[in-house]
Each structure stands twice: as C-alpha cells, then as structure tokens.
Design an enzyme around this catalytic site. Sequence first.
Site, mmCIF file in Angstrom:
data_model
loop_
_atom_site.group_PDB
_atom_site.id
_atom_site.type_symbol
_atom_site.label_atom_id
_atom_site.label_comp_id
_atom_site.label_asym_id
_atom_site.label_seq_id
_atom_site.Cartn_x
_atom_site.Cartn_y
_atom_site.Cartn_z
ATOM 1 N N LYS A 139 4.711 4.171 0.682
ATOM 2 C CA LYS A 139 5.650 5.143 1.245
ATOM 3 C C LYS A 139 6.837 4.494 1.932
ATOM 4 O O LYS A 139 6.692 3.704 2.849
ATOM 5 C CB LYS A 139 4.921 6.041 2.253
ATOM 6 C CG LYS A 139 3.977 7.001 1.577
ATOM 7 C CD LYS A 139 3.225 7.841 2.602
ATOM 8 C CE LYS A 139 4.139 8.887 3.247
ATOM 9 N NZ LYS A 139 3.437 9.596 4.345
ATOM 10 N N GLY A 196 -2.924 -3.915 5.745
ATOM 11 C CA GLY A 196 -4.296 -3.897 5.248
ATOM 12 C C GLY A 196 -4.376 -4.095 3.735
ATOM 13 O O GLY A 196 -5.144 -4.924 3.245
HETATM 14 P P1 ADP Z 1 -0.114 -2.097 3.451
HETATM 15 O O1 ADP Z 1 -1.487 -1.501 3.728
HETATM 16 O O2 ADP Z 1 -0.196 -3.538 3.077
HETATM 17 O O3 ADP Z 1 0.844 -1.819 4.565
HETATM 18 P P2 ADP Z 1 0.702 0.204 1.957
HETATM 19 O O4 ADP Z 1 -0.461 0.958 2.518
HETATM 20 O O5 ADP Z 1 2.053 0.583 2.400
HETATM 21 O O6 ADP Z 1 0.473 -1.365 2.159
HETATM 22 O O7 ADP Z 1 0.720 0.378 0.376
HETATM 23 C C1 ADP Z 1 -0.311 -0.087 -0.442
HETATM 24 C C2 ADP Z 1 -0.385 0.726 -1.707
HETATM 25 O O8 ADP Z 1 0.867 0.842 -2.339
HETATM 26 C C3 ADP Z 1 -1.321 0.110 -2.719
HETATM 27 O O9 ADP Z 1 -2.492 0.868 -2.810
HETATM 28 C C4 ADP Z 1 -0.499 0.125 -4.016
HETATM 29 O O10 ADP Z 1 -1.231 0.578 -5.144
HETATM 30 C C5 ADP Z 1 0.615 1.106 -3.683
HETATM 31 N N1 ADP Z 1 1.780 0.912 -4.548
HETATM 32 C C6 ADP Z 1 2.487 -0.210 -4.745
HETATM 33 N N2 ADP Z 1 3.448 -0.020 -5.675
HETATM 34 C C7 ADP Z 1 3.339 1.262 -6.077
HETATM 35 C C8 ADP Z 1 4.043 2.060 -7.026
HETATM 36 N N3 ADP Z 1 5.040 1.558 -7.761
HETATM 37 N N4 ADP Z 1 3.643 3.330 -7.183
HETATM 38 C C9 ADP Z 1 2.627 3.836 -6.447
HETATM 39 N N5 ADP Z 1 1.931 3.150 -5.539
HETATM 40 C C10 ADP Z 1 2.283 1.863 -5.359
HETATM 41 MG MG MG Z 2 -2.196 0.521 3.608
#
Ligand code: ADP
Ligand code: MG
Length: 404
Positions: free
Chosen positions: A202, A360
Amino acid sequence: MRTLASLGDLSGRTVIVRCDLNVPMKNGLITDDGRIRASLASIRKLHAAGAKVVLISHLGRPEGRPDAQFSLEQVARRLSELLDEPVTFATDTVGVSAHTAVQAISSGQTRTVLLENLRFNPGETSKDSATRREFASELATFADAYVSDGFGVVHRRQASVTELAELLPSAAGLLVESELGVLTRLTSNPARPYTVALGGSKVSDKLGVIDHLLSRVDTILIGGGMLFTFLAARGYSVGASLLEEDQIGTCLEYLNRASELGVEIALPTDVIVAERFAADAAHEIVEASKIEESRFGSDAIGLDIGPATASRYAEIIRSSQTVFWNGPMGVFEFEEFSAGTRAVAQALTEVDGLAVVGGGDSAAAVRLLGFEDDQFGHISTGGGASLEFLEGKSLPGLEVLGWQ
Ligand code: ADP
Ligand code: MG
C-alpha cells in the site's frame, strides 16, 4: 532513555518483558522465527543477572478474546528450544494459569514463563486509557520491574507497551536499544549517497516516510504494489494493477517536490505483468508506460519490477553508502515474481556502508529467498515502528522510557 542498567540489581527479582513474538504462522507452524531469536539477547542478559522473567507478547489480531489460532503455545516451545531450558507456558494472560505459572517462578521451579497472547484480553488494545490501565495493573502484579523489548510495537499506545511501563520501574531492552542505535544512524548524518528503496502493497502506508525523507536522501527507489499509483501520477494506465486513486495527487506532488529538491524518485521503466493474481499466471515483461499494450490488455496485473529496472535499482543501491529498504519489490511469495525483490536484496548485501532492511514482510522475504541475516547491516524487527521512527514521529512506547 532508561536501559537495563537503570533497573539496578535484579538478582532474585522478577521482570516482566514485553517482547514482539508476533511470528508468521502457517498451518499452526512457525514459518520464520526471526522475532523469537531477536528476543533472546535480553532474556539471556536478565537470566545472567539472576532475574526471573515473565514474557508477554501478542500474536496476530485476535479480537479481544481467546482464539486458538493465535495461541503463543508454539512460540513457547520454540523459545524453550532456543534457550535450551524449559519455558512454562500459561494458557491465559491474567487468569488462573498465569497466576500459577508466576507462582512457580516465586517458588523457584522455573525461571522463564510465557503468558498467552495479550490480545486475548480486550484491555490490551482498548482505546480507553482507564481500561488499558486496569489490564496493565493486573500484569504489573506479576513482577518487580518492566522491560520494553518489543520494538515492533513501540509505536502503539497499548496496555503492555505504555501503561505497564508507567506502573513499574521500566527500561528498554537490548533489542529496542540496538534497533534505535541503527535507525538513528539513518536519521542523523547518514553517509552519502543515501538511498531508500520502498515497495510493499500500500502506497498509503509509505507516504509519511517519503514525505519526511524526501529532503534527507539522494534517491528513493519505488517498487512493489505502490509503484502503480506513481505510474498513474505520471499519466500511464496500469491495467488491473494495485492502484490507490485517492493517492495519485499526493504521488504527483512528491514527484514535483523531488525534482525541485534535486532528489531522484526512481520509477520502474519495465514491469512484469500477469494475466491474474496467481503463482502460475501467464506473464510477460512490458515497458512501464505500456502496461495495457501487453497481451492481457487492461486485465494486466503488475506483479514485479522488470529486469532492466531491477538491475538499475541494484546498481544504485550498490553504489550507496547508506541504504534503507522497506517493502518487497513484487509479489515475492510467488517464485515467478520474486526476481525484483531478490535483486534488491542481493544488492543490499553488497553495500559497503550501512544497509538496513525494515518491515515484517521484507525480513521474511530475504529469509525465504535464502539470504542469511548477517549478510545485512541490520534487519529491523519492526515494520510500522521503524517507518514511524524514520517519519520523525514521537513513539509512545519510547517516550515512556524517557526517549526524546
Ligand atoms: P513490509 O511488511 O515489509 O512493510 P508490506 O506489508 O508493505 O511490506 O508489503 C508486503 C506485501 O506487498 C507482500 O505480501 C507482497 O506480496 C506485496 N506486494 C509487492 N508487490 C506487489 C504488487 N505488485 N502487487 C500486489 N502486492 C504486492
Ligand atoms: Mg507487512
């Protein structure tokens, strides 16, 4: 900020330690025990000081009542393996089982107890401070002192994070201390060039950090689901990719501000689009400006950055002195769409200066892709907390420990 030393002689005393043992689980099994390992240093240090410990944590998002799928029982088992000694598990947080377990500590039968998921009690996350305080008071009866070591929750105003810290002599644990040590190096006088790579799902989760870091870094690399809102801000169609329409304006504003500041917000020049959101979906590489010209037309879903973008991002990362990365570049959970995340992770391992992974899912991604923790300068255990710290916000769980 008060650290363990401020608690004085702990020999024979009981310390309640707020950890972040919120590990990912699948079919009742722990899939990544990184957060449990990260909690060991403080526990060992307290044991060495002669203290007995009552560990508390949340797991997942149960709704204020017991829910077996969010039990910490497996975590107690894993902790016991890692500590190589018994960990007594209480099947409730402040009920009969918890009292019995804490009594076993007083009578010397055990020196380590883990209470059941804090969020099985509505007081933990209540919006009402009196309700939180009431729950915290019950927890406070179990110990002589409180240690805050759940870095992943220090941005939350919750009973076990803020109210409990006010009720007992309190201090930061070793994990919180080391996380802050590294994150502070990202905010005060970072070595340059300084690159921040942002991905994940997001865009709205990451706007605060872009806003705050824009004037402090040299380059921001954009990937993950959020890249499509940026491409839309550039005027491109993005097919059926993730898009937060209400954020297009903000993304455009950031792009404009970046060029005024001479900071680069790098957007992909190519992306991998798929026919649908699935591991085995048909897919192809397209120019970022021509997503709807792929064979999937307006149904195309962008699931990873393309290979040209991945190597450009990797090169920028490798030649930086300070790098912070939060958010996978693509849907790394699907092998076919993990190359962008892998390339960025690989590049981080080759940085000469400080390379920090936060978040995470990002931490889980590097482990899933086969990297070792020690290949990175630091892997933060707190996604939201590290982002809010980098946004320059004041974190309630740190304030109560005297952090300014
Ligand atoms: P973090 O936990 O490291 O902060 P986020 O929770 O923001 O990361 O996002 C992680 C998720 O983003 C993963 O599950 C991944 O599948 C998703 N993601 C990455 N690229 C895309 C994309 N192009 N479309 C949909 N989801 C995505
Ligand atoms: Mg996350």
